[in-house]
Design a protein around this motif. Structure first.
Motif, PDB file in Angstrom:
ATOM      1  N   SER A   1       1.093   9.816 -19.110  1.00 56.69           N
ATOM      2  CA  SER A   1      -0.119  10.384 -18.513  1.00 56.69           C
ATOM      3  C   SER A   1      -0.660   9.484 -17.402  1.00 56.69           C
ATOM      4  CB  SER A   1      -1.190  10.597 -19.585  1.00 56.69           C
ATOM      5  OG  SER A   1      -1.443   9.385 -20.284  1.00 56.69           O
ATOM      6  N   ILE A   2      -0.554   8.155 -17.586  1.00 57.39           N
ATOM      7  CA  ILE A   2      -1.013   7.222 -16.549  1.00 57.39           C
ATOM      8  C   ILE A   2      -0.096   7.306 -15.335  1.00 57.39           C
ATOM      9  CG2 ILE A   2      -1.522   4.818 -16.006  1.00 57.39           C
ATOM     10  CD1 ILE A   2      -3.440   6.024 -17.998  1.00 57.39           C
ATOM     11  N   ALA A   3       1.210   7.430 -15.574  1.00 59.75           N
ATOM     12  CA  ALA A   3       2.156   7.574 -14.461  1.00 59.75           C
ATOM     13  C   ALA A   3       1.824   8.805 -13.628  1.00 59.75           C
ATOM     14  CB  ALA A   3       3.585   7.659 -15.001  1.00 59.75           C
ATOM     15  N   LEU A   4       1.490   9.906 -14.296  1.00 56.36           N
ATOM     16  CA  LEU A   4       1.133  11.124 -13.580  1.00 56.36           C
ATOM     17  C   LEU A   4      -0.130  10.925 -12.753  1.00 56.36           C
ATOM     18  CD1 LEU A   4       1.443  14.143 -12.966  1.00 56.36           C
ATOM     19  CD2 LEU A   4       0.237  14.631 -15.124  1.00 56.36           C
ATOM     20  N   SER A   5      -1.137  10.253 -13.318  1.00 57.22           N
ATOM     21  CA  SER A   5      -2.378  10.008 -12.582  1.00 57.22           C
ATOM     22  C   SER A   5      -2.122   9.138 -11.352  1.00 57.22           C
ATOM     23  CB  SER A   5      -3.403   9.327 -13.497  1.00 57.22           C
ATOM     24  OG  SER A   5      -3.766  10.160 -14.567  1.00 57.22           O
ATOM     25  N   ILE A   6      -1.281   8.110 -11.515  1.00 58.63           N
ATOM     26  CA  ILE A   6      -0.979   7.210 -10.396  1.00 58.63           C
ATOM     27  C   ILE A   6      -0.247   7.960  -9.293  1.00 58.63           C
ATOM     28  CG2 ILE A   6       0.407   5.201  -9.730  1.00 58.63           C
ATOM     29  CD1 ILE A   6      -0.205   4.112 -12.588  1.00 58.63           C
ATOM     30  N   ALA A   7       0.775   8.718  -9.679  1.00 61.72           N
ATOM     31  CA  ALA A   7       1.552   9.462  -8.685  1.00 61.72           C
ATOM     32  C   ALA A   7       0.695  10.503  -7.977  1.00 61.72           C
ATOM     33  CB  ALA A   7       2.750  10.130  -9.366  1.00 61.72           C
ATOM     34  N   SER A   8      -0.150  11.182  -8.726  1.00 64.24           N
ATOM     35  CA  SER A   8      -1.016  12.209  -8.123  1.00 64.24           C
ATOM     36  C   SER A   8      -1.974  11.586  -7.122  1.00 64.24           C
ATOM     37  CB  SER A   8      -1.798  12.939  -9.217  1.00 64.24           C
ATOM     38  OG  SER A   8      -0.927  13.599 -10.105  1.00 64.24           O
ATOM     39  N   ALA A   9      -2.545  10.433  -7.475  1.00 66.40           N
ATOM     40  CA  ALA A   9      -3.509   9.774  -6.590  1.00 66.40           C
ATOM     41  C   ALA A   9      -2.846   9.255  -5.318  1.00 66.40           C
ATOM     42  CB  ALA A   9      -4.198   8.635  -7.324  1.00 66.40           C
TER      43      ALA A   9
ATOM     44  N   CYS B  52       0.841  -1.181   0.000  1.00 71.43           N
ATOM     45  CA  CYS B  52       0.000   0.000   0.000  1.00 71.43           C
ATOM     46  C   CYS B  52       0.874   1.228   0.000  1.00 71.43           C
ATOM     47  CB  CYS B  52      -0.946   0.020   1.205  1.00 71.43           C
ATOM     48  SG  CYS B  52      -0.096   0.045   2.777  1.00 71.43           S
ATOM     49  N   ALA B  53       0.368   2.305  -0.546  1.00 70.53           N
ATOM     50  CA  ALA B  53       1.103   3.564  -0.558  1.00 70.53           C
ATOM     51  C   ALA B  53       0.236   4.630   0.056  1.00 70.53           C
ATOM     52  CB  ALA B  53       1.483   3.949  -1.987  1.00 70.53           C
ATOM     53  N   ARG B  54       0.765   5.352   1.002  1.00 67.83           N
ATOM     54  CA  ARG B  54       0.070   6.479   1.595  1.00 67.83           C
ATOM     55  C   ARG B  54       1.057   7.637   1.701  1.00 67.83           C
ATOM     56  NH1 ARG B  54      -3.331   3.825   0.280  1.00 67.83           N
ATOM     57  NH2 ARG B  54      -5.070   2.886   1.395  1.00 67.83           N
ATOM     58  N   PRO B  55       0.664   8.838   1.286  1.00 67.90           N
ATOM     59  CA  PRO B  55       1.607   9.950   1.318  1.00 67.90           C
ATOM     60  C   PRO B  55       1.987  10.323   2.745  1.00 67.90           C
ATOM     61  CG  PRO B  55      -0.605  10.720   0.828  1.00 67.90           C
ATOM     62  CD  PRO B  55      -0.658   9.227   0.818  1.00 67.90           C
ATOM     63  N   THR B  56       3.249  10.666   2.924  1.00 67.51           N
ATOM     64  CA  THR B  56       3.696  11.239   4.196  1.00 67.51           C
ATOM     65  C   THR B  56       4.154  12.661   3.910  1.00 67.51           C
ATOM     66  OG1 THR B  56       5.912  10.305   3.875  1.00 67.51           O
ATOM     67  CG2 THR B  56       4.316   8.969   5.090  1.00 67.51           C
ATOM     68  N   GLN B  57       5.208  13.106   4.512  1.00 72.70           N
ATOM     69  CA  GLN B  57       5.658  14.485   4.326  1.00 72.70           C
ATOM     70  C   GLN B  57       6.088  14.733   2.885  1.00 72.70           C
ATOM     71  OE1 GLN B  57       8.804  15.528   6.972  1.00 72.70           O
ATOM     72  NE2 GLN B  57       9.192  17.503   6.025  1.00 72.70           N
ATOM     73  N   SER B  58       5.683  15.868   2.342  1.00 71.82           N
ATOM     74  CA  SER B  58       6.004  16.204   0.961  1.00 71.82           C
ATOM     75  C   SER B  58       7.469  16.572   0.821  1.00 71.82           C
ATOM     76  CB  SER B  58       5.132  17.379   0.497  1.00 71.82           C
ATOM     77  OG  SER B  58       5.565  17.820  -0.752  1.00 71.82           O
ATOM     78  N   ARG B  59       8.077  16.219  -0.304  1.00 72.45           N
ATOM     79  CA  ARG B  59       9.439  16.660  -0.622  1.00 72.45           C
ATOM     80  C   ARG B  59       9.356  17.848  -1.551  1.00 72.45           C
ATOM     81  NH1 ARG B  59      13.626  13.357  -2.055  1.00 72.45           N
ATOM     82  NH2 ARG B  59      12.875  13.363  -4.176  1.00 72.45           N
ATOM     83  N   THR B  60      10.138  18.843  -1.325  1.00 71.62           N
ATOM     84  CA  THR B  60      10.067  20.075  -2.117  1.00 71.62           C
ATOM     85  C   THR B  60      11.088  20.099  -3.233  1.00 71.62           C
ATOM     86  OG1 THR B  60      11.564  21.155  -0.552  1.00 71.62           O
ATOM     87  CG2 THR B  60       9.203  21.381  -0.151  1.00 71.62           C
TER      88      THR B  60
ATOM     89  N   ASP C  81      -9.795   3.632  -7.514  1.00 73.10           N
ATOM     90  CA  ASP C  81      -9.313   2.408  -8.146  1.00 73.10           C
ATOM     91  C   ASP C  81      -7.801   2.248  -8.012  1.00 73.10           C
ATOM     92  OD1 ASP C  81     -11.894   1.866  -8.899  1.00 73.10           O
ATOM     93  OD2 ASP C  81     -11.337   1.268 -10.935  1.00 73.10           O
ATOM     94  N   ILE C  82      -7.077   3.354  -8.115  1.00 73.15           N
ATOM     95  CA  ILE C  82      -5.624   3.289  -7.967  1.00 73.15           C
ATOM     96  C   ILE C  82      -5.249   2.871  -6.551  1.00 73.15           C
ATOM     97  CG2 ILE C  82      -3.526   4.700  -7.908  1.00 73.15           C
ATOM     98  CD1 ILE C  82      -4.680   6.246 -10.307  1.00 73.15           C
ATOM     99  N   SER C  83      -5.897   3.461  -5.561  1.00 72.01           N
ATOM    100  CA  SER C  83      -5.620   3.094  -4.168  1.00 72.01           C
ATOM    101  C   SER C  83      -5.975   1.633  -3.907  1.00 72.01           C
ATOM    102  CB  SER C  83      -6.406   4.002  -3.217  1.00 72.01           C
ATOM    103  OG  SER C  83      -5.987   5.346  -3.343  1.00 72.01           O
TER     104      SER C  83
END
Length: 512
Positions: free
Chosen positions: A36-44, A6-14, A176-178
């Motif tokens: 474009s799919i990579a961007l959608s996955i990373a954003s989600a 599973c992936a859950r965001p933690t602290q953002s990197r700048t 769906d990505i999650s």
């Protein structure tokens, strides 16, 4: 599937130059089929908190959780197949190689697009990564590309299930990505090998027959450009169908046929009756029947049947049926329609548009999709009625094991899409609503008449429940209420006409 990661965001990197925020956190490389799919996955998965740097394809980076531990993610992509197949140089010479020898020749795999440097890109991004998560399209070609990516990264293939995982998804919505990330599975080697076999067969059959027929036809027809006459296992049989149809149309000879139109007057309305013989290809015989029909002086009502009938709601929407409707009803060609559908998928508005299945999985959440669609005023009344009164599950379609039917996943504002893209999206939404609506119920009344030994009929329809046709009105049952008739009664014939039709099209039925 058993949850593997599973992936859950933690602290953002700048900044992409900063090290992971957690010392010694494992690195996870995730590879999609398109940028474009990579961007959608990373954003989600990052909640939008990510950094992006340039490479052969963009690389999106963020911190999150993987298999219960904090991790550093890299999300990038290929651009379709990484490798393609070809013959070694020794078999490239047309004059020095017998086409028959190509069937036993070895094949080489090389980069499909050497200038893109995808192989090098994946190898570089995989350095120091503990895990590889494959986000390729969930079809056979996608499975094949999974193993191409594994080969490029240098991670041993026997690490599948320990370091290498597969994400299965049918849309690029955040939900769906999650869900795919929470339920990672394993890539399918058998499906990948099936594509390897298909690629080799296509190459050998295509090249061997191309060389053979190019040589064979050279100089035989003066107006034929015979420098290369290509052959393809798909394109050539398709061309054969087109030529066969062209010849059938060109050699077709139009024919005349005749039929009787018999009319009665009932309650002040003129009613046309359908002749049981339909049509005849002999005019003199038709005239004979025209004279025979009024010989009894009147038509006798010999039978009346009244029964409830059902027009079934459609099954789930697959690619072939979508392209048929786009072409025949929307005036959008198949190639353009497919391009639009893929764009709608990438934008997260619909599920994966390349599917042969018309059956939904048992666990599909229909209510969630309906809740999403309820906010569009074009069909909000239909959707709310279904949610309040109870929707039905779609008809049992055909499940080929690839993807669920094409389904709206997110509400699209009309102003955000081009005109034809909106029309295609609108149809997909209406079709989905139709699949979970009730069947159309109507009463069919058929009255049979006899005179001069000939049988005639008139049929009336009265809709009692519109069902799915309220959202798909172009499929509605045409209402035609008949006056009251009684079996055994007679009714005067108003007139009996002969009408002539010329069978102009090869596709018209040729019945006698």
């Amino acid at each position: 599937a058993r949850p593997l990661g599973c992936a859950r965001p933690t602290q953002s990197r700048t900044s992409s130059s900063l090290p992971p925020s957690v010392p010694m956190a494992p690195k996870v490389l995730m590879v999609a089929e398109k940028p474009s799919i990579a961007l959608s996955i990373a954003s989600a998965l990052s909640g939008g908190r990510m950094s992006t740097r340039k490479g052969s394809t963009d690389v999106h980076e963020f911190d999150g959780m993987f298999q219960g531990s904090q991790a550093f993610f890299r999300v990038t992509s290929v651009i379709g197949h990484v490798f393609s197949v070809d013959f070694p140089p020794a078999y490239q010479n047309w004059e020095g190689t017998d086409p028959m020898d190509l069937f036993n020749a070895p094949v080489l795999r090389s980069e499909s697009n050497p200038k893109a440097h995808i192989h090098r890109h994946l190898a570089q991004e995989a350095r120091g990564c503990t895990y590889l998560v494959l986000w390729l399209d969930c079809d056979r070609e996608g499975e094949n590309i999974c193993f191409e990516v594994i080969n490029c990264t240098g991670i041993p293939e026997n690490e599948v299930g320990r370091r290498i995982f597969r994400a299965r998804f049918s849309s690029v919505t955040e939900k769906d990505i999650s869900n795919a990330m929470d339920n990672l599975v394993l890539p399918n080697k058998d499906e990948a090998l099936a594509v390897d076999a298909r690629q080799e067969i296509d190459l050998k059959v295509g090249v061997a027959f191309t060389r053979f027929q190019t040589r064979y036809f050279q100089g035989k027809y003066g107006n034929l450009d015979s420098r290369v006459i290509s052959y393809g296992p798909c394109q050539t049989p398709t061309l054969g169908f087109c030529v066969q149809r062209y010849q059938q149309i060109n050699t077709f000879k139009p024919e005349k046929f005749w039929s009787l139109r018999t009319y009665i007057i009932k309650d002040g309305d003129e009613i046309q009756l359908e002749w049981d013989r339909k049509k005849l290809f002999d005019f003199d015989v038709t005239v004979m029947f025209q004279k025979m029909v009024p010989s009894d002086g009147a038509l006798k009502i010999t039978d009346i049947s009244v029964k409830e009938e059902c027009k079934a709601r459609p099954p789930g929407l697959n690619t072939v049926n979508l392209l048929k409707v786009a072409s025949s009803a929307l005036g959008i060609g198949p190639q353009t329609a497919m391009h639009m559908a893929e764009r709608l998928y990438i934008q997260g508005y619909i599920s994966y548009p390349r599917t042969e299945s018309t059956a939904y999985p048992a666990s599909f959440d229909f209510r969630s999709v309906l809740s999403t669609l309820a906010h569009n005023p074009l069909w909000s009344n239909n959707v709310r009625t279904l949610m309040d009164a109870g929707f039905v599950k779609p008809r049992q379609g055909h499940d080929v094991g690839d993807h669920p039917p094409i389904t709206p996943m997110r509400l699209a504002p009309e102003e955000a899409l081009e005109t034809d893209a909106w029309r295609l999206y609108q149809y997909i939404c209406q079709h989905f609503i139709g699949t979970v609506s009730h069947d159309c119920i109507y009463t069919r009344t058929a009255v049979e008449f006899a005179s001069g030994g000939e049988i005639f009929r008139c049929v009336g329809h009265r809709v009692t429940s519109k069902g799915f046709t309220s959202i798909m009105p172009w499929l509605a049952v045409g209402e035609n209420n008949l006056p009251t008739f009684k079996k055994g009664d007679t009714i005067n014939i108003h007139k009996v006409d002969i009408y002539e039709v010329r069978l102009m099209s090869f596709s018209q039925p040729h019945n006698t």
